[in-house]
Every structure is written in structure tokens, then in C-alpha cells.
Design a protein around this motif. Sequence first.
Motif, PDB file in Angstrom:
ATOM      1  N   PHE A  34      32.422   4.017   9.498  1.00 49.56           N
ATOM      2  CA  PHE A  34      31.938   5.071   8.611  1.00 49.56           C
ATOM      3  C   PHE A  34      30.839   5.877   9.309  1.00 49.56           C
ATOM      4  N   TRP A  35      30.746   7.141   8.933  1.00 49.69           N
ATOM      5  CA  TRP A  35      29.589   7.961   9.246  1.00 49.69           C
ATOM      6  C   TRP A  35      28.995   8.460   7.932  1.00 49.69           C
ATOM      7  N   TYR A  36      27.659   8.286   7.832  1.00 50.15           N
ATOM      8  CA  TYR A  36      26.914   8.780   6.680  1.00 50.15           C
ATOM      9  C   TYR A  36      25.841   9.757   7.160  1.00 50.15           C
ATOM     10  N   VAL A  37      25.451  10.664   6.256  1.00 48.30           N
ATOM     11  CA  VAL A  37      24.355  11.591   6.543  1.00 48.30           C
ATOM     12  C   VAL A  37      23.263  11.386   5.492  1.00 48.30           C
ATOM     13  N   GLN A  38      22.013  11.510   5.935  1.00 53.55           N
ATOM     14  CA  GLN A  38      20.869  11.367   5.031  1.00 53.55           C
ATOM     15  C   GLN A  38      19.905  12.512   5.236  1.00 53.55           C
ATOM     16  N   LEU A  44      22.230   8.209   0.971  1.00 60.90           N
ATOM     17  CA  LEU A  44      23.203   8.530   2.003  1.00 60.90           C
ATOM     18  C   LEU A  44      24.462   9.136   1.385  1.00 60.90           C
ATOM     19  N   GLN A  45      25.050  10.072   2.127  1.00 58.15           N
ATOM     20  CA  GLN A  45      26.297  10.698   1.710  1.00 58.15           C
ATOM     21  C   GLN A  45      27.376  10.406   2.747  1.00 58.15           C
ATOM     22  N   GLY A  59      36.293  14.835   8.097  1.00 59.32           N
ATOM     23  CA  GLY A  59      35.423  14.608   6.976  1.00 59.32           C
ATOM     24  C   GLY A  59      34.937  15.904   6.352  1.00 59.32           C
ATOM     25  N   ILE A  60      33.838  15.787   5.641  1.00 59.54           N
ATOM     26  CA  ILE A  60      33.283  16.956   4.975  1.00 59.54           C
ATOM     27  C   ILE A  60      32.442  17.776   5.942  1.00 59.54           C
ATOM     28  N   HIS A  75      32.773   8.222  17.874  1.00 56.51           N
ATOM     29  CA  HIS A  75      31.841   9.335  18.022  1.00 56.51           C
ATOM     30  C   HIS A  75      32.115  10.427  16.998  1.00 56.51           C
ATOM     31  N   LEU A  76      31.041  11.048  16.518  1.00 49.77           N
ATOM     32  CA  LEU A  76      31.107  12.108  15.511  1.00 49.77           C
ATOM     33  C   LEU A  76      30.947  13.461  16.189  1.00 49.77           C
ATOM     34  N   THR A  77      31.806  14.417  15.836  1.00 51.35           N
ATOM     35  CA  THR A  77      31.718  15.749  16.426  1.00 51.35           C
ATOM     36  C   THR A  77      31.827  16.833  15.372  1.00 51.35           C
ATOM     37  N   LYS A  78      31.282  17.999  15.732  1.00 45.99           N
ATOM     38  CA  LYS A  78      31.458  19.211  14.949  1.00 45.99           C
ATOM     39  C   LYS A  78      31.450  20.362  15.926  1.00 45.99           C
TER      40      LYS A  78
END
Lengths: 115, 112
Positions: A34-38, A44-45, A59-60, A75-78
Motif C-alpha cells: 500500500f501507499w498512503y499520503v498524510q 492517512l489517505q 491510484g488517485i 516504487h510510487l510515481t507520478k
Amino acid sequence: AQSVTQLGSHVSVSEGALVLLRCNYSSSVPPYLFWYVQYPNQGLQLLLKYTTGATLVKGINGFEAEFKKSETSFHLTKPSAHMSDAAEYFCAVSRFGGGADGLTFGKGTHLIIQP
Amino acid sequence: DGGITQSPKYLFRKEGQNVTLSCEQNLNHDAMYWYRQDPGQGLRLIYYSQIVNDFQKGDIAEGYSVSREKKESFPLTVTSAQKNPTAFYLCASGTGQTYEQYFGPGTRLTVT
């Protein structure tokens, strides 16, 4: 026991540039990731999750991540950073491979967006 | 609106006192969790409950206690035995089937 390592406690990118946040995990069972953002002083979302199936998950907010078993990475990318992406990001793995046993989190990466 | 509520948002206590943090959810989730967050440490699991009247210790349960008498509620008591209670506490819930957890807004506890 499962563990998560996030490389870089702080990552700084320019607005419009690629965002890459690194996560490596250790798991004795097939992991759920999972990846969460705070945002400051908030909960956390969930951004995205990998359980089974397609290894590239979307994801969102334009984020995506790729599960690479051979590299034990997620790894998370945008493609293009926005000022609103500035936040703390956490990678997490399921503790025992099940869905209800809680998560083990990395220490987090603070994403800074330069104008 | 469905969600998780934690109260209060800020809590101050004197050393040696027990304090109970509230967590309520109306998402009809079976599982609930308590995490502790310290600066630069990520989140660490304190306790979790997969069903009413049952709960398990997480990774850092010493100095904490919980109860799960109702599906909707999972209060956490920080006892005087917890050596470093000052932290940000986050409650979460989940179904197990979808594996993801939904988090409340957190309670910041300061003990002096």
C-alpha cells in the motif's frame, strides 16, 4: 517479520517534474502493498494498493506504482508534480499476508515541491 | 457521512495518569486498529481487533490496553506504564476482504 524501507526521508522535485518515491519491502509471504499520503496533522489517505493480479496499479491523484517481485520493490510515481502533492508519503505491507492483521509501515518520505 | 471519528483532537495529561482515546466508525467494518506515530518513525501497530470481544497485541502493546465491546467502537487506554506516551495516535478500520484500512483524523496526546 515483514519490513519496509523507504529510501530518502525527504525528496524535492520541481513542479511539473517526475515524482519517484522508493519503497522496498521484506516479506516471508506474498505481500499486500500500500501507499498512503498524510497531510499535516491529519490521518492517512489510501493512494493505491497491490494485492494480486496486475503488477502496475493506478491510484488517485495521478499516482501509480509497480510491484516488482524480483526487486522486492513497490516504487510510487507520478509523471508531473503539482504543488498540492506536497505531503508525507508512507509505504506499507500487510503484517502476515492476511487482510486483517494490520500493516507494517515505512518511516515515510516527505515530498517537497519547488515552484 | 460514513467515516471514522477520533476525539479529542488534542489531549493533555499529567504523567502518571491513565487516559482513554476514543475511536468510533460507522463503516460497518469488522476490523479496527490503533497505531502510534512519532516523528521520523512512521506508524507502529499497538493493538487490533478483527471481531467484537476479541483483540490482539501489535508490535508495541506494552503500556496500552483496549476493549471491543461494540463493532463501532475501539477505545485505547494509555496507562501510566507507558514510558513515552506523548505521540500522535491514529485509529483505522477495515473489512479484511479488501485489505485496505481507512484512517481517522488522529489524536495528539501530550503528557507532561
